[in-house]
Design a protein around this motif. Structure first.
Motif, PDB file in Angstrom:
ATOM      1  N   MET A   7       0.908  -1.229   0.016  1.00  0.00           N
ATOM      2  CA  MET A   7      -0.098   0.027  -0.113  1.00  0.00           C
ATOM      3  C   MET A   7       0.770   1.297  -0.018  1.00  0.00           C
ATOM      4  N   GLU A   8       1.768   1.368   0.918  1.00  0.00           N
ATOM      5  CA  GLU A   8       2.229   2.512   0.877  1.00  0.00           C
ATOM      6  C   GLU A   8       3.420   2.461  -0.530  1.00  0.00           C
ATOM      7  N   GLU A   9       3.845   1.662  -1.000  1.00  0.00           N
ATOM      8  CA  GLU A   9       4.739   1.785  -2.421  1.00  0.00           C
ATOM      9  C   GLU A   9       3.637   2.301  -3.366  1.00  0.00           C
ATOM     10  N   ARG A  10       2.410   1.792  -3.253  1.00  0.00           N
ATOM     11  CA  ARG A  10       1.481   2.270  -4.456  1.00  0.00           C
ATOM     12  C   ARG A  10       1.274   3.593  -4.192  1.00  0.00           C
ATOM     13  N   PHE A  11       1.094   4.227  -3.311  1.00  0.00           N
ATOM     14  CA  PHE A  11       1.200   5.590  -2.879  1.00  0.00           C
ATOM     15  C   PHE A  11       2.160   6.533  -3.670  1.00  0.00           C
ATOM     16  N   GLU A  12       3.338   6.231  -3.212  1.00  0.00           N
ATOM     17  CA  GLU A  12       4.428   6.619  -3.689  1.00  0.00           C
ATOM     18  C   GLU A  12       4.636   6.632  -5.536  1.00  0.00           C
ATOM     19  N   LEU A  13       4.095   5.307  -5.938  1.00  0.00           N
ATOM     20  CA  LEU A  13       3.921   5.292  -7.341  1.00  0.00           C
ATOM     21  C   LEU A  13       3.096   6.270  -8.037  1.00  0.00           C
ATOM     22  N   GLU A  14       1.857   6.632  -7.237  1.00  0.00           N
ATOM     23  CA  GLU A  14       0.928   7.306  -7.618  1.00  0.00           C
ATOM     24  C   GLU A  14       1.378   8.815  -7.783  1.00  0.00           C
ATOM     25  N   CYS A  15       2.106   9.206  -6.687  1.00  0.00           N
ATOM     26  CA  CYS A  15       2.719  10.447  -6.558  1.00  0.00           C
ATOM     27  C   CYS A  15       3.643  10.529  -7.696  1.00  0.00           C
ATOM     28  N   ASN A  16       4.321   9.843  -8.143  1.00  0.00           N
ATOM     29  CA  ASN A  16       5.346   9.861  -9.326  1.00  0.00           C
ATOM     30  C   ASN A  16       4.900   9.878 -10.255  1.00  0.00           C
ATOM     31  N   GLY A  17       3.733   8.757 -10.454  1.00  0.00           N
ATOM     32  CA  GLY A  17       3.051   8.830 -11.841  1.00  0.00           C
ATOM     33  C   GLY A  17       2.280   9.936 -12.211  1.00  0.00           C
ATOM     34  N   ALA A  18       1.951  10.764 -11.529  1.00  0.00           N
ATOM     35  CA  ALA A  18       1.352  12.003 -11.813  1.00  0.00           C
ATOM     36  C   ALA A  18       2.187  13.203 -12.396  1.00  0.00           C
ATOM     37  N   THR A  19       3.452  13.055 -12.131  1.00  0.00           N
ATOM     38  CA  THR A  19       4.425  14.072 -12.299  1.00  0.00           C
ATOM     39  C   THR A  19       4.437  14.968 -13.474  1.00  0.00           C
ATOM     40  N   GLU A  20       4.484  14.160 -14.662  1.00  0.00           N
ATOM     41  CA  GLU A  20       4.176  14.558 -15.861  1.00  0.00           C
ATOM     42  C   GLU A  20       3.194  15.689 -15.948  1.00  0.00           C
ATOM     43  N   SER A 486      -0.211 -15.830 -30.240  1.00  0.00           N
ATOM     44  CA  SER A 486       0.526 -15.361 -31.108  1.00  0.00           C
ATOM     45  C   SER A 486       1.298 -13.958 -31.093  1.00  0.00           C
ATOM     46  N   ILE A 487       1.180 -13.435 -30.021  1.00  0.00           N
ATOM     47  CA  ILE A 487       1.748 -12.285 -29.357  1.00  0.00           C
ATOM     48  C   ILE A 487       3.154 -12.588 -28.885  1.00  0.00           C
ATOM     49  N   ASP A 488       4.094 -11.807 -29.517  1.00  0.00           N
ATOM     50  CA  ASP A 488       5.623 -12.374 -29.075  1.00  0.00           C
ATOM     51  C   ASP A 488       5.743 -12.233 -27.693  1.00  0.00           C
ATOM     52  N   THR A 489       6.615 -12.820 -27.140  1.00  0.00           N
ATOM     53  CA  THR A 489       6.941 -13.113 -25.674  1.00  0.00           C
ATOM     54  C   THR A 489       7.308 -11.814 -24.806  1.00  0.00           C
ATOM     55  N   SER A 490       8.106 -11.050 -25.543  1.00  0.00           N
ATOM     56  CA  SER A 490       8.498  -9.752 -24.840  1.00  0.00           C
ATOM     57  C   SER A 490       7.226  -8.893 -24.574  1.00  0.00           C
ATOM     58  N   THR A 491       6.201  -8.807 -25.714  1.00  0.00           N
ATOM     59  CA  THR A 491       5.047  -7.881 -25.363  1.00  0.00           C
ATOM     60  C   THR A 491       4.403  -8.832 -24.646  1.00  0.00           C
ATOM     61  N   ARG A 492       4.074  -9.838 -24.426  1.00  0.00           N
ATOM     62  CA  ARG A 492       3.173 -10.526 -23.680  1.00  0.00           C
ATOM     63  C   ARG A 492       3.803 -10.283 -22.314  1.00  0.00           C
ATOM     64  N   ASN A 493       4.989 -10.506 -21.996  1.00  0.00           N
ATOM     65  CA  ASN A 493       5.547 -10.127 -20.611  1.00  0.00           C
ATOM     66  C   ASN A 493       5.198  -8.824 -20.182  1.00  0.00           C
ATOM     67  N   LEU A 494       5.405  -7.978 -21.062  1.00  0.00           N
ATOM     68  CA  LEU A 494       5.270  -6.306 -20.630  1.00  0.00           C
ATOM     69  C   LEU A 494       3.715  -6.364 -20.305  1.00  0.00           C
ATOM     70  N   LEU A 495       2.777  -6.900 -21.085  1.00  0.00           N
ATOM     71  CA  LEU A 495       1.493  -6.916 -20.871  1.00  0.00           C
ATOM     72  C   LEU A 495       1.009  -7.533 -19.443  1.00  0.00           C
ATOM     73  N   HIS A 496       1.707  -8.688 -19.229  1.00  0.00           N
ATOM     74  CA  HIS A 496       1.422  -9.097 -17.918  1.00  0.00           C
ATOM     75  C   HIS A 496       2.005  -8.373 -16.637  1.00  0.00           C
ATOM     76  N   ALA A 497       3.069  -7.739 -16.908  1.00  0.00           N
ATOM     77  CA  ALA A 497       3.379  -6.801 -15.948  1.00  0.00           C
ATOM     78  C   ALA A 497       2.697  -5.643 -15.785  1.00  0.00           C
ATOM     79  N   ILE A 498       1.978  -5.022 -16.626  1.00  0.00           N
ATOM     80  CA  ILE A 498       1.032  -4.046 -16.648  1.00  0.00           C
ATOM     81  C   ILE A 498      -0.158  -4.420 -15.760  1.00  0.00           C
ATOM     82  N   ILE A 499      -0.716  -5.556 -16.293  1.00  0.00           N
ATOM     83  CA  ILE A 499      -1.917  -5.995 -15.582  1.00  0.00           C
ATOM     84  C   ILE A 499      -1.578  -6.140 -14.305  1.00  0.00           C
ATOM     85  N   GLN A 500      -0.304  -6.827 -13.841  1.00  0.00           N
ATOM     86  CA  GLN A 500      -0.043  -7.399 -12.496  1.00  0.00           C
ATOM     87  C   GLN A 500      -0.064  -5.889 -11.640  1.00  0.00           C
ATOM     88  N   LYS A 501       0.596  -4.850 -12.366  1.00  0.00           N
ATOM     89  CA  LYS A 501       0.602  -3.448 -11.658  1.00  0.00           C
ATOM     90  C   LYS A 501      -0.742  -2.620 -11.548  1.00  0.00           C
TER      91      LYS A 501
END
Length: 560
Positions: A7-20, A486-501
């Protein structure tokens, strides 16, 4: 109570994610005010004295964890405007509904004591799992609503940090605006005459004028003459003496004007320091203020210049009434006795024209103060525009939206429907901008349908879904495994990471979403994130539309 993992990590990620986004919103800098040297104004000197650039830099959105505080000051502590204080709670579902657990109950009293402070941001930060964000927020609001004001934000850790940063920025900008308003309202208009008179009283003495006349270093063409401390420089020609005397009178008056300007500036600086700085630091104790003479050097230089122009008529007056006799005797230009006689003529001329000089000087200083006030108004308008950019959400309107999620007016209706085994749940929101309700039934139940139509707040647009029948028809729409393969492995892994996050946040912030996975657009197009929802058209009250992209990948919304 222990904090839930991540939970604490998520809050810091949200702070940094809004930076731009926040950096663009907070990207402001005052344009230089009145840089025309002929238009004397103290505005830029004042802005420099209050260290305006540092103050504007300080208005940037908090991004470091230590800027969001969990420790609260005592009532005697000085709190910096825009400071963010957090009280943490966890919302947990159980068989009785939603329960609130305070992370540290001992801090609740201190936190809500801060509610009376209108220039700080108070955040009730909510953590929850397996609970819709809006449901958790409404639960917390109902628990603490008697203590929630417009500067207390109900914030879920799945949400972005924008509103907290904007409210903090508005408070900091308002504090800066208040500082400039205070300075503007206390510009030393009423004290100007005394300041000028005191400075003139010190400068317009025979002794001072004589010393300045002695110190004038003269040169006549290529001939160096010097001061009274230099060797003798004798002249017999009446024309040469007149020419050198004119130069001596001019340079002496320039020295008098410069000294007078310096004395006026020194007294103005002292007055500002004693009258305004002390009051400012009392009103704004955190303010770093440097109202020193060094901050007024450029102004003093320009100030001297316009005083010299006021003194120019004195040159003609002195020379018009002066008598230069020579031929029989030579004149030693560096002789103290001769220079003293010139100083005496200047002194008498100044005394005779003192009122004219004072009037001219006061007139110009008052113009300067008027321009200073006008320029401060320009700076204030810029700050107000910066503040207007921070469009804040109306939390009370949001709370009304949250409360609209409850489809019945009475508590009794809510309880009765909850006891009906055929009703699995409901979602209230808008379809094409109009209120709508979707009710989920385990099986057809005419009695339940009739009861909903009779008691629902939105009877004109109610849709019922027999979940059992729907599942039979759709089987449970599964992700096309061939499309995923049919999706290449690197793209699939990236999508998995996004869904996990992002998966848990998406599910919590969008009540209609019940599943998430990797796929291709319509099973054949570009790699995407597939979101399975109960209704593609319905936007629940208090929520936003389902995003069309997540971290650069398209979203394919699929309805059960």
């Amino acid at each position: 109570m222990d904090q839930q993992p991540g939970m604490e990590e998520r809050f810091e990620l949200e702070c940094n994610g809004a930076t731009e986004m926040l950096q663009e919103l907070f990207n402001f800098k005052l344009t230089r005010i009145n840089e025309d040297p002929s238009q004397f104004s103290l505005c830029n000197n004042i802005l420099k004295a209050i260290q305006i650039d540092d103050l504007l830099q300080d208005i940037r959105p908090p991004s470091r964890k230590d800027e969001v505080r969990g420790n609260y000051p005592s009532i005697l502590d000085l709190v910096k405007p825009g400071s963010v204080f957090v009280f943490e709670v966890v919302v947990i579902p159980d068989k009785h509904g939603l329960q609130i657990k305070e992370k540290d109950s001992s801090k609740k009293g201190d936190f809500f004591q801060l509610v009376r402070s209108i220039n700080t941001v108070k955040v009730i930060r909510i953590y929850s799992r397996s609970v819709r964000v809006i449901d958790a927020k409404l639960c917390v609001y109902n628990e603490y609503k008697h203590m929630i004001t417009e500067t207390v934000l109900v914030h879920h850790y799945f949400e972005g940090y924008e509103e907290i940063a904007k409210l903090s920025g508005v408070q900091k900008l308002q504090s800066l605006i208040n500082i400039l308003l205070f300075v503007k309202d206390n510009i030393l208009q009423d004290s100007l005459k005394n300041i000028v008179e005191e400075a003139a009283g010190e400068v317009f003495t025979l002794e001072t004028i004589t010393d300045l006349c002695y110190a004038v270093c003269l040169q006549d063409g290529d001939d160096y003459i010097g001061t009274t401390n230099s060797r003798s420089y004798c002249c017999r020609s009446i024309f040469t003496v007149k020419r050198i005397k004119r130069t001596l009178v001019q340079h002496t008056l320039e020295a008098i004007a410069k000294l007078l300007g310096t004395e006026i500036c020194r007294r103005m600086s002292k007055h500002i320091e004693e009258q305004i700085q002390i009051k400012l630091q009392h009103e704004f104790p955190d303010l770093k203020l440097d109202i020193s003479l060094t901050n007024f050097n450029v102004f003093a230089f320009l100030f001297d210049a316009f005083i010299i122009t006021i003194f120019w008529p004195i040159v003609a007056i002195v020379l018009a009434f002066s008598i230069v006799s020579t031929l029989l005797f030579s004149v030693n230009i560096n002789d103290k006795l001769w220079r003293r006689s010139v100083a005496l003529e200047i002194y008498h001329c100044i005394m005779e024209n003192r009122n004219m000089l004072m009037y001219g000087i006061l007139r110009e200083i008052r113009k300067m103060c008027t321009r200073t006030i006008s320029d401060l108004d320009k700076a204030l308008k810029q700050l107000e525009r910066f503040k207007d950019r921070m469009v804040l959400l109306n939390q009370q309107e949001l709370i009304t939206e949250w409360e609209n999620r409850q489809i019945f007016h009475s508590e009794a209706s809510i309880i009765e429907l909850a006891n009906d085994q055929s009703v699995l749940g409901s979602i209230a929101g808008r379809v094409n901008g109009k209120p709508a309700v979707k009710v989920f039934l385990q099986h057809d139940d005419k009695k339940a349908v009739s009861y909903v139509f009779k008691n629902c707040k939105y009877p004109e647009n109610i849709h019922f879904m027999n979940v059992t029948e729907k599942l039979k028809v759709n089987a449970v729409r599964e992700i096309n495994k061939l499309a995923v393969a049919s999706i290449d492995t690197s793209t699939r892994n990236l999508l998995h990471a996004i869904i996990q996050k992002e998966g848990e946040r998406i599910m919590a912030t969008h009540s209609t979403v019940v599943g998430i996975g990797i796929s291709r657009i319509k099973d054949v197009g570009a790699p995407c994130i597939a979101l399975f929802c109960l209704d593609k058209q319905l936007i629940p009250f208090g929520e936003h539309k389902i995003p069309e992209q997540i971290e650069g990948f398209p979203v394919d919304i699929r309805e059960y």
